[in-house]
Design an enzyme around this catalytic site. Structure first.
Site, PDB file in Angstrom:
ATOM      1  N   TRP A 101      42.053 -48.513 -12.105  1.00  8.46           N
ATOM      2  CA  TRP A 101      42.376 -47.105 -12.452  1.00  8.46           C
ATOM      3  C   TRP A 101      43.097 -47.265 -14.660  1.00  8.46           C
ATOM      4  CZ3 TRP A 101      40.066 -43.508 -12.235  1.00  8.46           C
ATOM      5  CH2 TRP A 101      40.230 -42.783  -9.945  1.00  8.46           C
ATOM      6  N   ASP A 180      50.600 -43.630 -15.901  1.00  9.26           N
ATOM      7  CA  ASP A 180      49.694 -42.914 -15.257  1.00  9.26           C
ATOM      8  C   ASP A 180      49.872 -43.370 -14.060  1.00  9.26           C
ATOM      9  OD1 ASP A 180      47.812 -42.031 -13.552  1.00  9.26           O
ATOM     10  OD2 ASP A 180      46.002 -43.028 -13.870  1.00  9.26           O
ATOM     11  N   LYS A 204      47.138 -36.357  -5.329  1.00 10.82           N
ATOM     12  CA  LYS A 204      47.441 -37.621  -4.195  1.00 10.82           C
ATOM     13  C   LYS A 204      49.243 -36.951  -3.615  1.00 10.82           C
ATOM     14  CE  LYS A 204      44.121 -39.866  -6.129  1.00 10.82           C
ATOM     15  NZ  LYS A 204      44.151 -40.438  -7.250  1.00 10.82           N
TER      16      LYS A 204
HETATM   17  C1  LIG Z   1      42.675 -40.482  -8.259  1.00 11.06           C
HETATM   18  C2  LIG Z   1      44.071 -40.958  -9.670  1.00 11.06           C
HETATM   19  C3  LIG Z   1      43.279 -41.448 -11.164  1.00 11.06           C
HETATM   20  C4  LIG Z   1      41.713 -40.176 -11.178  1.00 11.06           C
HETATM   21  O1  LIG Z   1      42.365 -38.749 -10.730  1.00 11.06           O
HETATM   22  P1  LIG Z   1      41.128 -37.632 -11.349  1.00 11.06           P
HETATM   23  O2  LIG Z   1      42.413 -36.468 -10.775  1.00 11.06           O
HETATM   24  O3  LIG Z   1      40.230 -37.460 -10.555  1.00 11.06           O
HETATM   25  O4  LIG Z   1      40.678 -37.543 -12.336  1.00 11.06           O
HETATM   26  C5  LIG Z   1      43.423 -41.879 -12.188  1.00 11.06           C
HETATM   27  N1  LIG Z   1      44.541 -43.140 -12.216  1.00 11.06           N
HETATM   28  C6  LIG Z   1      44.871 -42.869 -10.948  1.00 11.06           C
HETATM   29  C7  LIG Z   1      46.052 -44.178 -10.721  1.00 11.06           C
HETATM   30  C8  LIG Z   1      44.164 -42.357  -9.319  1.00 11.06           C
HETATM   31  O5  LIG Z   1      44.598 -42.326  -8.347  1.00 11.06           O
END
Ligand SMILES: *Cc1c(COP(=O)(O)O)cnc(C)c1O
Length: 368
Positions: A101, A180, A204
């Site tokens: 990511w 993030d 999540k």
């Molecule tokens: C799932 C995830 C993303 C992507 O998320 P979306 O909502 O599908 O854009 C980005 N970064 C991390 C760490 C993730 O777990």
């Protein structure tokens, strides 16, 4: 009705009590005669919902007054673009790659402006085990003029986590850290003041997909270039209370119920204890399996949320997935880019679910 143990990485399991409340309120919220999904986002009822959600999120994370909270759309992926659009303004930013990511975030920022790779722990030539540790400070090549330093504090695919703020790269005070936190926000108390911006897709650990949380320090507002779409400009969104256009009302409502549920569990300090206990149980099952199950991540950064592991062969992994589904588990297949197995132990996964998984793993390993 019987619910199965859902270990999906996301969209992921939600607290059963929250789903039951949402079900009970679906047609008639608080005796109003209509559900949240059907109400104006500008009316007094939804205003109460979003304001309560923000207040509870602020309380849970102890968000300082000089930070704004936004409820946006487009997922964490759109924030890969929004962050550089709001902060770069002709400058350069530093990215640290600790998994898939953060690597993606770096690539996407490069489409907007100058994004340096200030460090990467990707081991060349072994894609399956490509990221298994955090970088040491002396491995980082930091730009003292960087507009910000970007990290992904929990790598959902590789299972590498910054377990506390002490593990973050050291940056000069004038360089904000942008994180993030999609897959571990609210999993433990976070030191929000260590970050300039925190963002997280909701699906999540927070609620349904469609909602993205952004927590931004006030001094980082107002630096977006003139050509940045207003929807992506944090300052414009702050001025409009996240309602420049119609927000994702139902997801915000559901996230609000999850915040209430977290408070009822005892808040993030208590949640962190439970998460520690759950992860310890699963890592012990992996590490005490005489090598049948293997997780390659260094112990000081093993994720408490997403635990990938391998079996001796891909055939056994396929059989593990099949047998686990027959035994009442869901979502254990690893991400397609790395293969193997992955168990996601978000806040809503009870200890009993992890105990059931560990029992299944022991029996599966015994059969060979
Ligand atoms: C799932 C995830 C993303 C992507 O998320 P979306 O909502 O599908 O854009 C980005 N970064 C991390 C760490 C993730 O777990």
């Amino acid at each position: 009705m019987s619910r199965i143990w859902n270990f999906s990485a996301g969209p992921a399991t939600l607290p059963e009590a929250v789903l039951q409340q949402a079900q009970a309120e679906l047609l008639d919220w608080h005796g109003v005669g209509a559900g949240i999904m059907e109400m104006s986002h500008r009316g007094k009822y939804f205003t109460e919902v979003i304001q309560t959600a923000e207040a509870d999120l602020r309380e849970l994370l102890a968000i300082p007054q000089n930070y704004k909270v936004l409820f946006l759309q487009g997922g964490a992926t759109l924030q890969f673009s929004a962050v550089p659009m709001n902060l770069l303004n002709g400058r350069s930013a530093d990215y640290v790659a600790t998994g898939a990511w953060s690597k993606k975030a770096h690539q996407e920022a490069g489409r907007i402006g100058k994004a340096r790779l200030a460090g990467s722990t990707e081991a060349q030539g072994q894609p399956a085990d490509g990221f298994i540790r955090l970088p040491r400070q002396d491995e980082l090549n930091l730009d003292p003029q960087a507009a910000y330093l970007h990290v992904c504090t929990n790598e959902t695919i590789h299972g590498v986590e910054f377990l506390d703020e002490a593990h973050l790269p050291q940056t000069p005070a004038n360089i904000p850290v942008v994180a993030d936190m999609s897959s571990h926000i609210l999993s433990r108390p976070m030191e929000v003041s260590r970050y300039g911006i925190i963002y997280a897709g909701a699906q999540k650990n927070v609620g349904p997909s469609g909602l993205t949380l952004v927590i931004v320090r006030e001094d980082l507002l107002g630096h977006a270039g003139a050509n940045v779409p207003r929807l992506l400009d944090y300052k414009v969104q702050v001025e409009n209370d996240s309602m420049l256009n119609t927000p994702t009302t139902f997801s915000i409502y559901l996230a609000g119920l999850v915040f209430k549920w977290l408070k009822a569990q005892g808040g993030l300090a208590r949640i962190a204890e439970i998460n520690q206990e759950k992860a310890a149980l699963l890592y012990a099952a992996i590490d005490n399996s005489q090598g049948f199950y293997q997780n390659p991540v260094a112990s000081e950064c093993r994720s408490l949320m997403n635990i990938p592991f391998r079996l001796p062969s891909v055939e056994q992994e396929a059989e593990f997935v099949r047998a686990s589904e027959a035994a009442g588990f869901m979502g254990l297949k690893g991400h397609k880019s790395v293969g193997g197995i992955r168990a996601s132990l978000y806040n809503a996964m009870p200890l009993a679910g992890v105990a059931a998984l560990v029992k299944f793993m022991r029996e599966f390993a015994a059969k060979g």
